[in-house]
Design a protein around this motif. Structure first.
Motif, short mmCIF file in Angstrom:
data_model
loop_
_atom_site.label_atom_id
_atom_site.label_comp_id
_atom_site.label_asym_id
_atom_site.label_seq_id
_atom_site.Cartn_x
_atom_site.Cartn_y
_atom_site.Cartn_z
N TRP A 36 6.26 -14.80 -0.88
CA TRP A 36 4.94 -14.99 -1.45
C TRP A 36 3.99 -13.97 -0.82
N TYR A 37 3.23 -13.34 -1.67
CA TYR A 37 2.16 -12.44 -1.23
C TYR A 37 0.86 -12.99 -1.80
N ARG A 38 -0.25 -12.53 -1.26
CA ARG A 38 -1.55 -12.89 -1.82
C ARG A 38 -2.49 -11.70 -1.75
N GLN A 39 -3.44 -11.72 -2.66
CA GLN A 39 -4.47 -10.68 -2.67
C GLN A 39 -5.81 -11.34 -2.92
N ALA A 40 -6.66 -11.27 -1.91
CA ALA A 40 -8.01 -11.80 -2.00
C ALA A 40 -8.91 -10.74 -2.63
N PRO A 41 -10.02 -11.14 -3.22
CA PRO A 41 -10.93 -10.16 -3.85
C PRO A 41 -11.35 -9.07 -2.86
N GLY A 42 -11.19 -7.84 -3.25
CA GLY A 42 -11.60 -6.72 -2.42
C GLY A 42 -10.69 -6.40 -1.26
N MET A 47 1.61 -9.96 2.75
CA MET A 47 2.71 -10.91 2.78
C MET A 47 2.23 -12.22 3.41
N VAL A 48 2.60 -13.33 2.79
CA VAL A 48 2.26 -14.63 3.33
C VAL A 48 3.49 -15.28 3.97
N ALA A 91 -7.66 -16.42 -3.67
CA ALA A 91 -6.73 -15.30 -3.75
C ALA A 91 -5.77 -15.52 -4.91
N VAL A 92 -5.20 -14.43 -5.36
CA VAL A 92 -4.10 -14.52 -6.32
C VAL A 92 -2.81 -14.47 -5.52
N THR A 109 -0.62 -16.30 -9.59
CA THR A 109 -1.32 -17.54 -9.89
C THR A 109 -2.50 -17.63 -8.94
N LYS A 110 -3.65 -17.98 -9.47
CA LYS A 110 -4.88 -17.90 -8.68
C LYS A 110 -5.19 -19.23 -8.00
#
Length: 115
Positions: A36-42, A47-48, A91-92, A109-110
Motif C-alpha cells: 500500500w502506498y499513499r499520496q497526500a495533497p501536495g 510506501m505505507v 490521502a489517496v 481509493t481516497k
C-alpha cells in the motif's frame, strides 16, 4: 498483466478506523510483493506497508502500530486495517503489486479526514 482495484476509502475522523481492500486479477500467480502506498495533497507518494513471501511485512515508521497489512495465500486479495488515524490524514491510497520485474498500480481509493 495484473489488474488491481482498491475499495474501502471514505470519510473518517482522526482517531477512527478504516479498512481498505484490494482485489487483484490477471496473472496473479506471478505476483511476489504487494504493498500500500499513499499520496497526500501536495506531497509525494510514499510506501505505507509492504507484504512479501511468508507474510513478511515492512511498515513505514510513521504508521507502525496503527496499520496492519495482510493478503490471502494467492495474492488475489490485499487488505490494510488502519486504526487511530492521524489528523490531516487525507490521502489517496494505492494498491501496488510487483510481478515479473514490473510494478502494477491500482487507481487509488481516497481517505478523507472528516474533521
Amino acid at each position: 498483466q495484473v489488474q488491481l482495484v482498491e475499495s474501502g476509502g471514505g470519510l473518517v475522523q482522526p482517531g477512527g478506523s478504516l479498512r481498505l481492500s484490494c482485489a487483484a486479477s490477471g496473472c496473479t500467480v506471478t505476483i511476489i510483493i504487494m504493498a500500500w502506498y499513499r499520496q497526500a495533497p501536495g506531497k509525494q507518494r510514499e510506501m505505507v506497508a509492504t507484504i512479501m513471501s511468508a507474510r513478511r511485512t515492512i511498515y513505514a515508521y510513521s504508521v507502525k502500530g496503527r496499520i496492519t497489512i495482510d493478503r490471502d495465500n494467492d495474492y488475489t486479495k490485499l487488505s490494510q486495517q488502519m486504526n487511530n488515524l492521524e489528523p490531516d490524514g487525507t490521502a489517496v491510497y494505492y494498491c501496488a503489486g510487483r510481478a515479473r520485474s514490473r510494478n502494477y498500480w491500482g487507481q487509488g481509493t481516497k481517505v478523507t479526514d472528516s474533521s
